[in-house]
Design an enzyme around this catalytic site. Structure first.
Site, mmCIF file in Angstrom:
data_model
loop_
_atom_site.group_PDB
_atom_site.id
_atom_site.type_symbol
_atom_site.label_atom_id
_atom_site.label_comp_id
_atom_site.label_asym_id
_atom_site.label_seq_id
_atom_site.Cartn_x
_atom_site.Cartn_y
_atom_site.Cartn_z
ATOM 1 N N CYS A 168 0.757 -1.076 -0.239
ATOM 2 C CA CYS A 168 0.049 -0.033 -0.056
ATOM 3 C C CYS A 168 1.034 1.093 0.103
ATOM 4 O O CYS A 168 1.738 1.546 0.842
ATOM 5 C CB CYS A 168 -0.715 0.070 1.222
ATOM 6 S SG CYS A 168 -2.066 1.339 1.187
ATOM 7 N N ARG A 219 -7.408 -0.611 -10.906
ATOM 8 C CA ARG A 219 -8.021 0.644 -11.284
ATOM 9 C C ARG A 219 -8.931 0.424 -12.632
ATOM 10 O O ARG A 219 -9.861 0.816 -12.727
ATOM 11 C CB ARG A 219 -7.186 1.798 -11.429
ATOM 12 C CG ARG A 219 -6.671 2.269 -9.985
ATOM 13 C CD ARG A 219 -5.730 3.161 -10.240
ATOM 14 N NE ARG A 219 -4.640 2.747 -10.879
ATOM 15 C CZ ARG A 219 -3.354 3.430 -11.536
ATOM 16 N NH1 ARG A 219 -3.921 4.524 -11.822
ATOM 17 N NH2 ARG A 219 -2.399 2.698 -12.348
ATOM 18 N N ASN A 237 1.377 -7.122 -11.681
ATOM 19 C CA ASN A 237 0.185 -5.954 -11.441
ATOM 20 C C ASN A 237 0.940 -4.582 -11.609
ATOM 21 O O ASN A 237 2.091 -4.282 -11.748
ATOM 22 C CB ASN A 237 -0.162 -6.114 -10.048
ATOM 23 C CG ASN A 237 -1.008 -4.961 -9.200
ATOM 24 O OD1 ASN A 237 -0.951 -4.591 -8.314
ATOM 25 N ND2 ASN A 237 -2.024 -4.692 -10.184
#
Length: 338
Positions: free
Chosen positions: A106, A231, A206
C-alpha cells in the site's frame, strides 16, 4: 514445508486473473457487480487493519461471508504487530476464505508512515519474522503476498524475494513500481520478469494493466502466471472476459456505451450507495467515474465535466448526455490508449 494448492481457476488452460484489492472499492457489492460482467479467477478483500485492539471489520467480512460470486476470496491483512497478525489470520481461517494475503505494497503515506503496507519493504528482517510466524500459523491454507518492487528504490528487492521463497509463499502479486512512485511513472515489468525467475511460486503481474492487449503483452514480457487488475477493472468491468477472449485469440466483444450507462446504474443502486446521504452520493459515484470517464473519453472532456457536477441528478444527466445521446453506436474501446 511444501506449498499449499491454490484454489481452482475458472479456466485452468488460461493464465490467472485477479482483481487487485482496493480500499473502499473492492467490497462485497463491487465483487457482485463484477461477477455480472465476468469474474476474475480470484478476488481479494479490502485490507483488515491489524493492531493490538483490532477486531475483524464486519463490512469487509461480509465480502467473504455473503459472497455468492462462486469465486475464491482471499482475506487481506495490513499490519506489523506479529502476535496480532497471527491472531487475525487464525480468526480469518475460520471463515470460507481462499487464503490469507499480507499487504506489503500500500503506497498511501498515512499507511506506510505507520510502517505497514509498503512501509514494510524498508525492513527485510521484519518481513522475514512476519512471514515466518504467519506461515506457521497458516499451514492449511494458501499464504500470499501483495507487494511492490521496493520502497523508494529497489535495493531490497532480491532479498525480499528470497524471503518469500524461504517461507513457501503460495502466490506473489507484484506491482512493478516502488511505494514512493505510487501510480506514476513506468511500470518495471522487467523486475516482475526477474521475480518470476527467482521465486518458487506463481507471480501475478500488477500495475497499469489497462486493457486485454496490455495484459497479453505483460504476460508475454514477464512470463507471469497471470495478471492482477485494479483501477482499470473499475473503468471496465468487462476486462477479465476481454483478457480471456484475447488469450484464446477470439475477437474482443465491443461494449456499447448504453451498457456502460447501465453499469453506472448498478454502482449507484448498491445497498451501500443507497444508504449514502443524498448530498454525498455524487462524491460516491465520482470515485468510480474518475476511471470510467477516462476510458470512455481519452481526451478528458467527460472527466472534467463530471468533476464539476454538484449533485447526483446533475451527474446522471451528464452521463445520459455522453453515453446515451451522443451516438448510440459508440462502444467502449477494448484497447486502451494509455
Amino acid at each position: 514445508m511444501s506449498q499449499v494448492s491454490l484454489p481452482q481457476s475458472l479456466y485452468p488452460d488460461l493464465p490467472l486473473t485477479a482483481l487487485a484489492p482496493m480500499q473502499d472499492v473492492t467490497n462485497l457489492w463491487f465483487m457482485k457487480i463484477l461477477a455480472r460482467y465476468g469474474s476474475p479467477d480470484y478476488f481479494f478483500t479490502e485490507y483488515f487493519r491489524v493492531r493490538d485492539d483490532s477486531r475483524l471489520n464486519r463490512k469487509i467480512l461480509a465480502s467473504i461471508t455473503e459472497n455468492d460470486t462462486n469465486r475464491p476470496v482471499f482475506a487481506q491483512m495490513i499490519g506489523e504487530s506479529i502476535p496480532d497478525l497471527v491472531r487475525t489470520a487464525k480468526e480469518l481461517c475460520q471463515y470460507n476464505i481462499a487464503g490469507i494475503d499480507l499487504n506489503m505494497g500500500c503506497p498511501a503515506p498515512r499507511v506506510y508512515r505507520k510502517n505497514v503496507g509498503g512501509g514494510l519493504l524498508r525492513e527485510p528482517e521484519k518481513v522475514n519474522r512476519i512471514l515466518g510466524e504467519l506461515r506457521s500459523a497458516v499451514s492449511e491454507r494458501p499464504l500470499t503476498v501483495k507487494m511492490r518492487v521496493g520502497f523508494d528504490n529497489t535495493d531490497n528487492f532480491e532479498e525480499i524475494l528470497d524471503i518469500i521463497n524461504c517461507h513457501n509463499i503460495d502466490l506473489l502479486s507484484l506491482h512493478g513500481r516502488t511505494v514512493k512512485e505510487m501510480y506514476r511513472g513506468e511500470v518495471k515489468y522487467d523486475l516482475i520478469a526477474q521475480a518470476v525467475k527467482r521465486v518458487n511460486c506463481p507471480v501475478l503481474a500488477n500495475g497499469n494493466i489497462d486493457s486485454a492487449a496490455t495484459a497479453l503483452k505483460v504476460l508475454s514480457q514477464t512470463g507471469a502466471a497471470g495478471v492482477m487488475v485494479g483501477r482499470w477493472a473499475i473503468a471496465n468491468p468487462w476486462i477479465f472476459n476481454q483478457i480471456r477472449q484475447i488469450l484464446r485469440s477470439e475477437p474482443i466483444l465491443l461494449v456499447p456505451l448504453v451498457e456502460v450507462r447501465e453499469y453506472i446504474d448498478c454502482l449507484r443502486q448498491t445497498p451501500e450507495a443507497v444508504k449514502t446521504p443524498p448530498r454525498a452520493r455524487a462524491g460516491h459515484l465520482k470515485m468510480y467515474l474518475n476511471y470510467i470517464a477516462l476510458l470512455v473519453d481519452a481526451e478528458g472532456h467527460f472527466l472534467r465535466l463530471m468533476r464539476k457536477t454538484q449533485t447526483e441528478v446533475e451527474l446522471l444527466k451528464l452521463c445520459d448526455r455522453v453515453l446515451l445521446d451522443s451516438n448510440k453506436n459508440l462502444a467502449l474501446a477494448p484497447y486502451s490508449s494509455h
